[in-house]
Write a protein that holds these residues in place. Structure first.
Motif, mmCIF file in Angstrom:
data_model
loop_
_atom_site.group_PDB
_atom_site.id
_atom_site.type_symbol
_atom_site.label_atom_id
_atom_site.label_comp_id
_atom_site.label_asym_id
_atom_site.label_seq_id
_atom_site.Cartn_x
_atom_site.Cartn_y
_atom_site.Cartn_z
ATOM 1 N N THR A 110 -2.300 -2.019 -1.704
ATOM 2 C CA THR A 110 -2.233 -2.413 -0.293
ATOM 3 C C THR A 110 -1.045 -1.793 0.424
ATOM 4 N N ASP A 111 -0.112 -1.242 -0.344
ATOM 5 C CA ASP A 111 1.113 -0.687 0.242
ATOM 6 C C ASP A 111 0.945 0.811 0.454
ATOM 7 N N THR A 112 0.265 1.152 1.520
ATOM 8 C CA THR A 112 -0.012 2.550 1.847
ATOM 9 C C THR A 112 0.217 2.768 3.333
ATOM 10 N N TYR A 113 0.856 3.873 3.683
ATOM 11 C CA TYR A 113 0.989 4.173 5.102
ATOM 12 C C TYR A 113 0.985 5.669 5.335
ATOM 13 N N TRP A 114 0.743 6.021 6.596
ATOM 14 C CA TRP A 114 0.596 7.414 6.978
ATOM 15 C C TRP A 114 1.697 7.803 7.957
ATOM 16 N N VAL A 115 2.205 9.010 7.802
ATOM 17 C CA VAL A 115 3.123 9.593 8.782
ATOM 18 C C VAL A 115 2.667 11.029 9.030
ATOM 19 N N ASN A 116 3.140 11.574 10.111
ATOM 20 C CA ASN A 116 2.854 12.972 10.436
ATOM 21 C C ASN A 116 4.163 13.742 10.522
ATOM 22 N N SER A 117 4.196 14.914 9.954
ATOM 23 C CA SER A 117 5.348 15.773 10.212
ATOM 24 C C SER A 117 5.273 16.257 11.649
ATOM 25 N N SER A 127 10.871 4.170 14.694
ATOM 26 C CA SER A 127 10.320 4.254 13.348
ATOM 27 C C SER A 127 11.303 4.978 12.435
ATOM 28 N N ALA A 128 11.147 4.779 11.141
ATOM 29 C CA ALA A 128 12.084 5.357 10.180
ATOM 30 C C ALA A 128 12.181 6.865 10.307
ATOM 31 N N ASP A 146 7.051 1.389 7.697
ATOM 32 C CA ASP A 146 5.751 2.039 7.575
ATOM 33 C C ASP A 146 4.957 2.016 8.881
ATOM 34 N N GLY A 147 5.540 1.423 9.921
ATOM 35 C CA GLY A 147 4.898 1.419 11.227
ATOM 36 C C GLY A 147 3.718 0.478 11.343
ATOM 37 N N ARG A 148 3.524 -0.412 10.355
ATOM 38 C CA ARG A 148 2.329 -1.252 10.329
ATOM 39 C C ARG A 148 2.551 -2.670 10.845
ATOM 40 N N VAL A 149 3.818 -3.093 10.964
ATOM 41 C CA VAL A 149 4.102 -4.449 11.436
ATOM 42 C C VAL A 149 5.141 -4.373 12.551
#
Length: 627
Positions: free
Chosen positions: A450-457, A223-224, A279-282
């Motif tokens: 629709t372009d929303t994603y979540w990451v965690n530190s 992931s990025a 974004d880890g979604r696809v």
């Protein structure tokens, strides 16, 4: 009798026109002996005798044809093409049948002699369309080639006989790739990692004992932000097919025990070569499962609230009746790179790209020479800004890959990545103690709900990465239980604004009197109606309040000092009340919140400048209590 040997016998029965003239008797006799040796499967003796025949009579075409045939069948195309080309120099073109011209064209194309291939294919009335198009494309691509600035990565990375499938984090400071110590079936594939410190790559090492095993692991995607790794593993693990995809997560400097992505992704066939969107979604990957267009195809799956969706074949024009492999989705999520044999190219697998517009993939474009060559080019990585690429280059001996080294090259055309990308990185920390915090971060494109994603530190280091794509405006909401949330805004409207940035985010424990500006709340000019792009942030506040149930707060409205004091006070009160009403409509208890307008009485910037006035027009969130 094997098909190759049968082919030799059948080919030897075909007599080329033009052999009737007298030739050196010794050459003829040696060729006859070579034919007998071939029938006895002594092909090394046959080659020796045919070379002697050529030495006895350099103008005896039959010896050339027989020798070229043996080299061709035993996968030595360079030697086969060499002797076939000599044959064409001593026999009139109209006396060579089209089947042989077709074979000569194919062999010259296979070894990268595109001009000789073009000459040969011109004598074929109905050539294979893909071969003919590939030859024409190759000649033109080499003629129009731009110089390629290329450099091998240092020995710290190219430390093995074979290294390939490179992937990097968005900051290009960590590289993970597959290595093998030897080019033989018993050599184990493992994943190794190297980190760039002060512009120097440190010696690579095994990525993790949890990941590498005595069996084969490789072909990974990261992931990025470098926190999620998906890789392929074949044999030795609990699996559904010959090769399956697995996921592992980084916590500090360690990776968790890999988990099979499950039957939703994996099949009883070959599933490998993953690529995860920024974004880890696809998830894109290659598979030879049924239901595709060709042999190995590229498939994709969407991450949903219940897990990965059933994979979908990308279909045409990405996939063809041939093989498509090694997909790589650029961090802008709109540019897909992959390798294929199904479109005109320079030989073997070539690298192509396709751009997604309005949900549709464009007809793939060959990256051309010298990125592509007569060899196989696989598994390309292009950095966020579209300026540099990484891949492995093959070196062959006698038609067999002997080594592969990873190289970095400067992309020779500016238009490859139309939507550039960059990143923001830093650490999330306790604002008082400096302790690293694992926080939930929601990044929303304010112009596309629709372009929303979540990451965690990272919970151990606090490190985070956020990817910004050109042409967008982003709101980032950071939350952690028992801490006051943080709210950020990033604009990436043009490529000039896309520069890597470092920003540490300080979260403070919830205390009475603490306040912050809601950066992504927008109103129409001189109005109190919410702009739709404000909803993303307000919805996050609703979720935050569910997490911190004892918090009471005040929504404060502020304006600049343009206009009368009474007008500004009324406008600020209406805007604060609008936010209050929105939260109320989403289920926030009215006993927990208050709203008040302050007009222009509490400026935070100079009202004599436009920028200052813009900062003063704001909504703030102020903690009343947390009991």
């Amino acid at each position: 009798m094997t098909p190759r040997i049968l082919f030799v016998f059948c080919f030897f029965l075909i007599t080329a026109v033009g052999y009737s003239q007298p030739y050196n008797k010794r050459a003829v006799k040696l060729t006859e002996k070579a034919e007998e040796a071939a029938k006895s499967r002594d092909f090394e003796e046959a080659k020796t005798l045919l070379k002697k025949a050529i030495g006895a009579d350099p103008l005896y075409p039959k010896a050339y044809r027989r020798l070229a045939t043996i080299y061709s069948v035993y996968l030595q195309p360079d030697s086969a093409a060499y002797y076939y080309n000599l044959l064409t120099e001593m026999i009139p073109a109209d006396q060579i049948d089209e089947r042989l011209w077709d074979r000569i064209a194919g062999l010259n194309f296979e070894v990268g002699d595109y001009h000789k291939a073009q000459q040969a294919i011109s004598h074929v009335s109905d050539p294979n369309p893909l071969l003919a198009q590939s030859i024409a494309f190759s000649v033109k691509s080499v003629q129009e080639a731009r110089p390629l600035e290329i450099q091998e990565l240092p020995p710290a990375i190219n430390a093995y006989q074979l290294q390939y499938f490179p992937v990097l984090t968005v900051d290009e400071r960590t590289i993970i790739y597959t290595k093998r110590d030897a080019n033989n079936p018993s050599s184990d594939e493992d994943m190794v990692v190297s980190v760039r410190i002060n512009d120097e790559w440190i010696p690579s090492q095994s990525i993790s004992r949890e990941i590498n095993s005595p069996f084969n692991e490789g072909a990974c995607t990261i992931s990025a932000d470098g926190s999620t790794l998906i890789f392929a593993s074949c044999e030795g693990r609990s699996s559904f097919g010959s090769c399956d995809l697995y996921v592992t997560y980084r916590q500090g400097n360690k990776w968790t025990k890999p988990e099979n992505l499950g039957s939703g992704i994996n099949s009883r066939y070959w599933d490998s070569q993953p690529s995860l969107s920024a974004d880890g979604r696809v998830l894109y990957f290659a598979s030879n499962r049924p239901g595709g267009v060709g042999k190995r195809d590229i498939w994709s799956s969407q991450l949903t609230e219940t897990g990965w969706s059933e994979p979908v074949n990308l279909g045409k024009p990405i996939n063809t009746p041939f093989d498509e492999t090694t997909p790589f989705i650029h961090v802008n999520n709109d540019l897909l790179f992959f390798s294929t044999q199904g479109y005109p190219g320079l030989g073997g697998f070539d690298l192509f790209f396709s751009e997604k517009t309005n949900g549709q993939w464009s007809l793939p474009t060959n990256l051309g020479y010298p990125i592509n060559t007569v060899n196989d080019e696989l598994s390309l990585f292009i950095n966020a800004s579209g300026t540099f690429g990484y891949y492995a280059i093959e070196k062959t001996e006698s038609g067999v890959t002997s080594t592969t080294n990873i190289v970095k090259f400067k992309v020779p055309f500016d238009s490859l990545v139309k939507k550039k990308a960059s990143y923001v990185t830093g650490r999330v920390q306790d604002g008082i103690t400096g302790k690293p915090l694992g926080a939930r971060m929601r990044m929303s494109n304010l112009n596309d709900t629709t372009d929303t994603y979540w990451v965690n530190s990272d919970s151990i280091s606090g490190r985070y990465f956020l990817v910004l794509t050109e042409g967008n405006e982003y709101g980032v909401f950071i939350r952690k239980k028992d801490y006051l949330f943080e709210d950020l805004k990033f604009e990436a409207q043009s490529s000039t604004a896309l520069r890597p940035d470092t920003l540490d985010i300080l979260l403070h424990p919830i205390e009475a009197g603490a306040s912050l500006t809601l950066e992504n709340i927008y109103f129409e000019f001189n109005e109190h109606l919410l702009n739709p792009k404000s909803r993303s942030e307000l919805n996050e506040i609703v979720e935050y309040l569910k997490l911190n149930k004892s918090l009471t707060f005040e929504i404060q409205g502020h304006t600049d000092t343009v206009g009368t004091e009474s007008y500004n006070l009324a406008l600020s009160e209406k805007r604060a009340r609008t936010v209050y009403n929105y939260l109320l409509s989403k289920g926030v208890d009215e006993s927990r919140m208050f709203s008040k307008g302050y007009g222009g009485s509490q400026p935070i910037a100079d009202n004599s400048t436009e920028n200052g006035r813009d900062l003063n027009r704001r909504i703030t969130f102020r903690v009343i209590s947390n009991k």
